[in-house]
Scaffold this active site. Structure first.
Site, PDB file in Angstrom:
ATOM      1  N   ARG A 287       0.856  -1.191   0.000  1.00  0.00           N
ATOM      2  CA  ARG A 287       0.000   0.000   0.000  1.00  0.00           C
ATOM      3  C   ARG A 287       0.893   1.242   0.000  1.00  0.00           C
ATOM      4  O   ARG A 287       2.037   1.190   0.446  1.00  0.00           O
ATOM      5  CB  ARG A 287      -0.878   0.018   1.244  1.00  0.00           C
ATOM      6  CG  ARG A 287      -1.825  -1.142   1.369  1.00  0.00           C
ATOM      7  CD  ARG A 287      -2.504  -1.135   2.747  1.00  0.00           C
ATOM      8  NE  ARG A 287      -3.441  -2.226   2.886  1.00  0.00           N
ATOM      9  CZ  ARG A 287      -3.134  -3.428   3.364  1.00  0.00           C
ATOM     10  NH1 ARG A 287      -1.898  -3.690   3.760  1.00  0.00           N
ATOM     11  NH2 ARG A 287      -4.047  -4.357   3.457  1.00  0.00           N
TER      12      ARG A 287
ATOM     13  N   LYS B 295      -3.748  -2.666  14.923  1.00  0.00           N
ATOM     14  CA  LYS B 295      -3.416  -1.454  14.165  1.00  0.00           C
ATOM     15  C   LYS B 295      -1.953  -1.058  14.335  1.00  0.00           C
ATOM     16  O   LYS B 295      -1.273  -0.789  13.369  1.00  0.00           O
ATOM     17  CB  LYS B 295      -4.304  -0.283  14.606  1.00  0.00           C
ATOM     18  CG  LYS B 295      -5.778  -0.522  14.388  1.00  0.00           C
ATOM     19  CD  LYS B 295      -6.112  -0.541  12.924  1.00  0.00           C
ATOM     20  CE  LYS B 295      -7.611  -0.654  12.747  1.00  0.00           C
ATOM     21  NZ  LYS B 295      -8.016  -1.123  11.481  1.00  0.00           N
TER      22      LYS B 295
ATOM     23  N   HIS C  47      -4.569   1.917  -4.886  1.00  0.00           N
ATOM     24  CA  HIS C  47      -4.746   0.615  -4.235  1.00  0.00           C
ATOM     25  C   HIS C  47      -4.977  -0.507  -5.253  1.00  0.00           C
ATOM     26  O   HIS C  47      -4.705  -1.683  -4.965  1.00  0.00           O
ATOM     27  CB  HIS C  47      -5.894   0.672  -3.225  1.00  0.00           C
ATOM     28  CG  HIS C  47      -5.943  -0.522  -2.328  1.00  0.00           C
ATOM     29  ND1 HIS C  47      -5.046  -0.729  -1.300  1.00  0.00           N
ATOM     30  CD2 HIS C  47      -6.763  -1.603  -2.315  1.00  0.00           C
ATOM     31  CE1 HIS C  47      -5.322  -1.863  -0.685  1.00  0.00           C
ATOM     32  NE2 HIS C  47      -6.358  -2.420  -1.294  1.00  0.00           N
TER      33      HIS C  47
ATOM     34  N   ARG D 258      -2.104  -2.852  -5.806  1.00  0.00           N
ATOM     35  CA  ARG D 258      -1.967  -3.981  -4.879  1.00  0.00           C
ATOM     36  C   ARG D 258      -2.751  -5.185  -5.414  1.00  0.00           C
ATOM     37  O   ARG D 258      -2.265  -6.308  -5.412  1.00  0.00           O
ATOM     38  CB  ARG D 258      -2.440  -3.576  -3.488  1.00  0.00           C
ATOM     39  CG  ARG D 258      -2.396  -4.689  -2.448  1.00  0.00           C
ATOM     40  CD  ARG D 258      -2.634  -4.099  -1.062  1.00  0.00           C
ATOM     41  NE  ARG D 258      -2.952  -5.071  -0.044  1.00  0.00           N
ATOM     42  CZ  ARG D 258      -2.071  -5.787   0.638  1.00  0.00           C
ATOM     43  NH1 ARG D 258      -0.784  -5.667   0.362  1.00  0.00           N
ATOM     44  NH2 ARG D 258      -2.449  -6.623   1.577  1.00  0.00           N
TER      45      ARG D 258
ATOM     46  N   HIS E  91      -0.937 -11.003   4.034  1.00  0.00           N
ATOM     47  CA  HIS E  91      -2.244 -11.455   4.517  1.00  0.00           C
ATOM     48  C   HIS E  91      -2.066 -12.644   5.456  1.00  0.00           C
ATOM     49  O   HIS E  91      -1.186 -13.470   5.250  1.00  0.00           O
ATOM     50  CB  HIS E  91      -3.140 -11.861   3.344  1.00  0.00           C
ATOM     51  CG  HIS E  91      -3.650 -10.706   2.565  1.00  0.00           C
ATOM     52  ND1 HIS E  91      -3.029 -10.238   1.437  1.00  0.00           N
ATOM     53  CD2 HIS E  91      -4.726  -9.917   2.756  1.00  0.00           C
ATOM     54  CE1 HIS E  91      -3.705  -9.209   0.956  1.00  0.00           C
ATOM     55  NE2 HIS E  91      -4.732  -8.985   1.742  1.00  0.00           N
TER      56      HIS E  91
ATOM     57  N   TYR F 274      -8.264 -10.213  -3.619  1.00  0.00           N
ATOM     58  CA  TYR F 274      -7.240  -9.595  -4.452  1.00  0.00           C
ATOM     59  C   TYR F 274      -6.825 -10.480  -5.621  1.00  0.00           C
ATOM     60  O   TYR F 274      -6.067 -10.049  -6.475  1.00  0.00           O
ATOM     61  CB  TYR F 274      -5.989  -9.292  -3.629  1.00  0.00           C
ATOM     62  CG  TYR F 274      -6.167  -8.188  -2.624  1.00  0.00           C
ATOM     63  CD1 TYR F 274      -6.016  -6.862  -3.005  1.00  0.00           C
ATOM     64  CD2 TYR F 274      -6.477  -8.457  -1.304  1.00  0.00           C
ATOM     65  CE1 TYR F 274      -6.160  -5.837  -2.096  1.00  0.00           C
ATOM     66  CE2 TYR F 274      -6.626  -7.443  -0.387  1.00  0.00           C
ATOM     67  CZ  TYR F 274      -6.466  -6.136  -0.784  1.00  0.00           C
ATOM     68  OH  TYR F 274      -6.618  -5.123   0.111  1.00  0.00           O
TER      69      TYR F 274
END
Length: 169
Positions: free
Chosen positions: A34, A62, A116, A119, A142, A151
């Site tokens: 990203r 986060k 994005h 990606r 991931h 994706y």
């Protein structure tokens, strides 16, 4: 992509101090990173074909979610082509990258393309190359197939970026 890369090549020739968008775009595709992750990578976070992605986006974790992600050779070549002038490999503001990309798309009349999406393209490319789910996850970061699955949009097999003139810095 070629139109964007040509546009950014022309912009860089006119204004050498502008963002190196050709390298940033190619790195985003090949690394599956990203824009905010790209602009946070430090030279000390890069080693032996992998990079430490600090605070990798995750719904539950986060901050402090630092993950080593593998880098395909094309992504490593881009990193190694970057000048070591600052602590970060791509020492730019993520919002500037986004604004520059969006503005170029608007100028070129490219509708509905977002940074994005690079990606998505990168993740799909890994599957088109025949990578397994666990292998692709080592690059994308991931943790679950359910997250990576959105994706992966196979359109072909093989490497459509083989010989792409923007692959090499």
């Amino acid at each position: 992509l070629d139109r964007l890369m040509e546009y950014f090549g022309d912009a860089k020739a006119r204004r050498p101090d502008s963002l190196p968008m050709q390298q940033i775009i190619a790195f985003a595709i090949f690394s599956t990173r990203r824009q905010d992750e790209i602009t946070r990578i430090k030279w000390s976070d890069y080693e032996d074909g992998r990079v430490m992605v600090r605070d990798l986006k995750h719904p539950g974790d986060k901050a402090g979610n630092d993950v080593w992600c593998q880098l395909p050779p094309e992504a490593c070549a881009i990193i190694e082509s970057m000048p070591k002038r600052e602590e970060r490999i791509f020492p730019y503001i993520a919002d500037s990258v986004s604004t520059t990309f969006t503005r170029a798309c608007r100028i070129l009349g490219i509708a509905d393309l977002h940074f994005h999406d690079l990606r998505h393209e990168g993740c799909s490319r890994l599957f088109e190359l025949g990578w397994t789910i666990p292998q692709a996850m080592t690059v994308s970061g991931h943790r679950a197939w359910a997250s990576l699955q959105r994706y992966s949009h196979l359109r072909q097999t093989g490497d459509k970026f083989a010989g792409w003139k923007w692959s090499q810095p």
